[in-house]
Write an enzyme that holds these catalytic residues in place. Structure first.
Site, PDB file in Angstrom:
ATOM      1  N   ASP A 154       0.879  -1.166   0.000  1.00 51.44           N
ATOM      2  CA  ASP A 154       0.000   0.000   0.000  1.00 51.44           C
ATOM      3  C   ASP A 154       0.915   1.215   0.000  1.00 51.44           C
ATOM      4  O   ASP A 154       1.693   1.411   0.946  1.00 51.44           O
ATOM      5  CB  ASP A 154      -0.885  -0.023   1.249  1.00 51.44           C
ATOM      6  CG  ASP A 154      -1.830   1.176   1.337  1.00 51.44           C
ATOM      7  OD1 ASP A 154      -1.639   2.163   0.587  1.00 51.44           O
ATOM      8  OD2 ASP A 154      -2.749   1.138   2.169  1.00 51.44           O
ATOM      9  N   SER A 189       0.626  11.816 -15.926  1.00 51.55           N
ATOM     10  CA  SER A 189      -0.588  11.998 -16.730  1.00 51.55           C
ATOM     11  C   SER A 189      -0.457  13.262 -17.562  1.00 51.55           C
ATOM     12  O   SER A 189       0.153  14.245 -17.115  1.00 51.55           O
ATOM     13  CB  SER A 189      -1.819  12.112 -15.833  1.00 51.55           C
ATOM     14  OG  SER A 189      -2.971  12.452 -16.581  1.00 51.55           O
ATOM     15  N   TYR A 229      -6.421  16.302  -9.178  1.00 45.30           N
ATOM     16  CA  TYR A 229      -5.692  15.231  -9.873  1.00 45.30           C
ATOM     17  C   TYR A 229      -4.549  15.829 -10.691  1.00 45.30           C
ATOM     18  O   TYR A 229      -3.414  15.341 -10.648  1.00 45.30           O
ATOM     19  CB  TYR A 229      -6.643  14.458 -10.781  1.00 45.30           C
ATOM     20  CG  TYR A 229      -5.983  13.323 -11.528  1.00 45.30           C
ATOM     21  CD1 TYR A 229      -5.660  12.133 -10.880  1.00 45.30           C
ATOM     22  CD2 TYR A 229      -5.681  13.438 -12.884  1.00 45.30           C
ATOM     23  CE1 TYR A 229      -5.048  11.083 -11.555  1.00 45.30           C
ATOM     24  CE2 TYR A 229      -5.076  12.401 -13.570  1.00 45.30           C
ATOM     25  CZ  TYR A 229      -4.765  11.224 -12.903  1.00 45.30           C
ATOM     26  OH  TYR A 229      -4.149  10.193 -13.577  1.00 45.30           O
ATOM     27  N   LYS A 242      -0.284  15.030 -10.257  1.00 44.29           N
ATOM     28  CA  LYS A 242       0.578  14.546 -11.333  1.00 44.29           C
ATOM     29  C   LYS A 242       1.580  15.609 -11.767  1.00 44.29           C
ATOM     30  O   LYS A 242       2.718  15.299 -12.126  1.00 44.29           O
ATOM     31  CB  LYS A 242      -0.285  14.104 -12.523  1.00 44.29           C
ATOM     32  CG  LYS A 242      -1.170  12.888 -12.223  1.00 44.29           C
ATOM     33  CD  LYS A 242      -0.351  11.672 -11.835  1.00 44.29           C
ATOM     34  CE  LYS A 242      -1.198  10.424 -11.721  1.00 44.29           C
ATOM     35  NZ  LYS A 242      -0.402   9.211 -11.420  1.00 44.29           N
TER      36      LYS A 242
END
Length: 268
Positions: free
Chosen positions: A51, A130, A143, A147
């Site tokens: 994890d 991304s 998000y 990134k």
């Protein structure tokens, strides 16, 4: 000659799974992680529990691979989660959770692997970022931030690691047909929200992009290609022409013109 050893985080589905299976076919020894592996081996990927938000599981997983193989030649940081919503209405705990996974978790895994790479005077770390990390996208701003932060951190990390013979790069995918849309956190579209109309429409558009995205095998082949580079560049982009072109346009167009282009794309 012993096989080169690859450790891939988030290898149980989507892009990570495709990368792992493809590299196995290319004769690499592949270890993949997931939080709760359902099997020890599948399609050539040997699974270990990890994890990225738990330092103890990271240490255990890296130690297990090193005990079995004596080395880690490649680390591919693929584990991540999505998040959508108006920033104003996104709960603080959800913002923290996605940063813990997409950014701080990646740094923790890199830190755990670097000592062994430095000892062997070689290694290659590939961070899956991304195309969204190159621009602040409406209703996906958090998000994009996670990134984008990883993209910039990699630039600094590369310079710090050169003296030890360790390489690092980013590979930024666009939209691929994976289950990321189902697994990401969606801030609910509230009936009384001032963002209801625009957020609802943008959410539908984002899901359409993912469901109509490219096959993850395209990303797997690009990762393998980059792994062969003796002197990799800093940033790679993988996706449809329009997605990659949008990054170039950001460097060319005036800021407000680029913003207007994005808003038109998202029908805002």
């Amino acid at each position: 000659m012993s096989k080169q050893v690859v450790l891939i985080t988030g290898a149980s589905s989507g892009i990570g799974k495709s990368i792992g299976e493809y590299l196995h076919q290319k004769n690499y020894k592949v270890y993949g992680t997931s939080r709760n592996p359902k099997q020890k081996e599948l399609n050539g990927i040997h699974f270990v529990a990890l994890d990225v938000t738990s330092t103890s599981t990271i240490s255990s997983a890296v130690a297990e691979v090193l005990q079995q193989e004596g080395k880690i030649d490649f680390l591919i940081n693929n584990a991540g989660m999505g998040i959508t919503g108006p920033i104003e209405e996104t709960p603080d705990e959800e913002i923290k959770k996605v940063f813990d996974t997409n950014y701080f978790g990646v740094i923790k895994v890199i830190k755990a692997v670097l000592p062994s790479m430095r000892a062997q005077k070689s290694g290659f770390v590939i961070n899956i970022t991304s195309i969204a990390g190159y621009m602040g996208l409406p209703y996906r701003g958090i998000y994009s931030a996670t990134k984008g932060a990883l993209e910039l951190t990699t630039e600094a990390f590369r310079m710090e690691l050169k003296e030890f013979g360790i390489k690092m790069t980013n590979i930024a995918p666009g939209d691929f047909a994976t289950n990321i849309a189902a697994g990401r956190y969606h801030a609910p579209v509230k009936e009384d929200s001032p963002y209801k109309k625009n957020y609802g429409n943008t959410l539908k558009l984002m899901d359409k992009h993912v469901s109509g995205g490219e096959d993850p095998i395209v990303m797997a082949k690009k990762v393998h290609e980059v792994m062969q580079e003796k002197n990799p560049t800093i940033h790679y982009k993988v996706g449809e022409w329009l997605q990659k072109a949008s990054i170039a346009l950001k460097h060319i167009l005036p800021d407000k013109m680029y913003e207007k282009m994005l808003m038109k794309h998202y029908k805002l």
